[in-house]
Write an enzyme that holds these catalytic residues in place. Structure first.
Site, mmCIF file in Angstrom:
data_model
loop_
_atom_site.group_PDB
_atom_site.id
_atom_site.type_symbol
_atom_site.label_atom_id
_atom_site.label_comp_id
_atom_site.label_asym_id
_atom_site.label_seq_id
_atom_site.Cartn_x
_atom_site.Cartn_y
_atom_site.Cartn_z
ATOM 1 N N SER A 70 8.223 -15.157 40.303
ATOM 2 C CA SER A 70 7.658 -14.901 38.996
ATOM 3 C C SER A 70 6.565 -15.880 38.585
ATOM 4 O O SER A 70 5.823 -15.618 37.646
ATOM 5 C CB SER A 70 8.762 -14.924 37.947
ATOM 6 O OG SER A 70 9.353 -16.214 37.893
ATOM 7 N N SER A 78 11.183 -18.162 42.710
ATOM 8 C CA SER A 78 9.952 -17.962 41.938
ATOM 9 C C SER A 78 8.894 -19.048 42.052
ATOM 10 O O SER A 78 7.788 -18.863 41.542
ATOM 11 C CB SER A 78 10.281 -17.767 40.462
ATOM 12 O OG SER A 78 10.675 -16.440 40.255
ATOM 13 N N LYS A 86 3.488 -22.924 33.654
ATOM 14 C CA LYS A 86 4.031 -21.565 33.520
ATOM 15 C C LYS A 86 4.443 -21.322 32.072
ATOM 16 O O LYS A 86 5.008 -22.225 31.430
ATOM 17 C CB LYS A 86 5.231 -21.445 34.464
ATOM 18 C CG LYS A 86 5.856 -20.063 34.559
ATOM 19 C CD LYS A 86 6.957 -20.061 35.622
ATOM 20 C CE LYS A 86 7.629 -18.722 35.788
ATOM 21 N NZ LYS A 86 8.668 -18.745 36.856
#
Ligand code: GLN
Length: 489
Positions: free
Chosen positions: A154, A178, A79
């Site tokens: 997210s 997330s 990420k």
């Protein structure tokens, strides 16, 4: 099955048996990226050359009998809020668009030390604030199961990348859900470890007392393998738990006979999609068939999870994001008359609408006169969440419920209604507020063919129990074997 669709465990076996090389495996992922990325858009940065270099090194090491870890040579996505030396770390924000960190996050350093191949950095909601990747300041990611739908957020770039076969596994971060929410929407396993279990050094902070890094994978075993790489104490993170992490692969086959599964009544609220409820209830029966016992437990503080989370998380965010001022790093808007003007122009242009909303909410919650009424209250409420879990775990060994109220929603459906977007996290935020480990695994499909996820929560530092329980479920079901059918298009 094509190479990029294998579990990391199966791919590692092929590497060990000499049936494929890391270069072949990495090339296969890079080719998949080329084929599907225009439709999926999971990556902010693809690191093709570096990935092939690491793959070559892994192959050389293997040829010399030097095996750094069981995942050596396996392609992984990271990420884009975790720092990696010499590659951009954008947090999907305009304010960090050109930021190149001079150091590796501890997790990235551990992936490298394990001989893993980082194929790229994945898209997220700006600074990890959101549940769909639509808050990304760069572009939106699409769910590989249905390109019109959100992958969740997210960590939606990481889950989309794994669901589309662009990487075999990935790292995400979870502040309020997330990792688990997008894993659920993309048909994957997502584990938020106990707060302190995985080092946050080099993770760009959103809400420091809630943020945790964890694995996003296709199976529980893959999550255990990745936890073995990233878990454990780190002197560079003062909140890192000092005890060593166990070997998560040991005891994976222990089964669930006699395990007491607590089903909180508060987890089947009004508004939950009937297909989600049906799939979760069926999973409870499946566990019973495997020898587990169901126990009803209660988490009475549950209805306050979203308000508590949004007070605490925004307060910490307003403080953490004060550092983006145009002076230290990242974007600086030129042409200002004085330094205050430069700060405000930079922040006005650099941050997106959701990030600004959170900074304002958080600054308000922390301001003189309101601090006691909001932030202090929020901290006290967190103690109640901890107590809820402690009491529930007197009656059960793991807590089970849905991960999200609905399967993947349409892109655009919730963007204009932040409250609806916040409600995606109704089941996931309690584990962040209390610090407990929690995991999502696939437990079914909707009539429209969208994945449904099941959440398991365990006592503090018992990730092993979650992984064992999830593994037992996978041995009895096929949901984790399904793949989004993008490659054929
Ligand atoms: N969706 C939640 C939020 O918007 C959680 C985000 C996260 O876990 N990083 O804050």
């Amino acid at each position: 099955m094509d190479l990029p669709d294998l579990s990391a465990f199966d791919a590692a076996r092929l590497l060990n048996e000499g049936q494929c090389s890391s270069v072949e495996l990495t090339r296969a992922c890079l080719e998949r990226i080329e084929r599907v990325e225009p439709r999926v858009r999971a990556f902010v940065t693809v690191l093709a050359d570096q990935a092939l270099d690491s793959a070559r090194q892994a192959d050389q090491a293997r040829a010399q009998g030097k095996i750094a870890s069981p995942l050596m040579g396996v392609p992984v996505a990271v990420k884009d809020n975790m720092c990696m030396r010499d590659a951009p770390t954008t947090c999907s924000s305009k304010i960090l668009e050109n930021f190149i960190p001079p150091y590796d996050a501890t997790v990235v350093q551990r992936l490298t030390a394990a001989g893993m191949v980082v194929v790229g950095k994945t898209n997220l909601d700006e600074f990890a604030m959101g549940s769909s990747t639509e808050n990304s300041g760069l572009f939106t990611t699409h769910n590989p199961w249905d390109l019109e739908r959100a992958p969740g957020g997210s960590s939606g770039g990481s889950t989309a990348a794994v669901a589309a076969g662009e990487a075999l596994l990935a790292l995400g971060s979870d502040t309020g859900g997330s990792i688990r929410q997008p894993a659920s929407l993309c048909g994957l396993v997502g584990l938020k470890p106990t707060y302190g279990r995985v080092s946050r050094y080099g993770l760009v902070a959103f809400a420091s007392s809630l943020d945790q890094i964890g694995p996003i994978t296709r199976t529980a075993r893959d999550a255990a393998l990745l936890m073995n790489v990233i878990g454990g104490h780190d002197p560079l993170d003062s909140t890192s738990w000092p005890e060593p992490a166990p070997n998560y692969c040991e005891g994976l086959d222990r089964g669930v006979r006699g395990l007491r599964i607590g089903v909180p009544k508060e987890y089947f609220i009004e508004g939950i999609d009937p297909e989600v409820e049906a799939a979760v209830r069926q999973a409870i029966e499946q566990f019973a068939a495997l020898g587990a016992e169901a126990a009803e437990v209660s988490l009475p503080t549950m209805p306050y999870a979203i308000p508590t989370y949004y007070i605490c998380a925004t307060a910490e965010a307003s403080s953490n994001l004060a550092r983006y001022d145009g002076a230290h790093y990242g974007l600086r808007v030129e042409g200002a008359d004085n330094i205050i003007d430069m700060f405000s122009r930079t922040r006005a242009q650099g941050f997106g609408a959701e990030v600004k909303r959170r900074i304002m909410l958080g600054t308000y919650a922390l301001s003189a006169g309101f601090y006691d009424a909001y932030y202090m209250k929020g901290l006290k409420a967190r103690t109640l969440f901890k107590r809820d879990f402690e009491r529930a775990f007197e009656k059960c060994d793991v807590i089970l419920g849905p991960t999200t109220p609905t399967p993947a929603f349409q892109l655009g459906e919730k963007v204009d209604d932040p409250i609806q977007m916040y409600l995606c996290d109704i089941f996931t935020t309690p584990a962040n507020l209390a610090g407990n480990p929690a995991l999502s695994i696939p437990c079914g499909f909707s009539a429209a063919g969208l994945p449904i996820g099941l959440q398991l929560i365990a006592p503090l530092f018992d990730e092993a129990r979650l992984l064992q329980t999830a593994h037992a479920f996978e041995q009895a079901t096929d949901y984790h074997k399904a793949r989004a059918n993008l490659a054929a298009d």
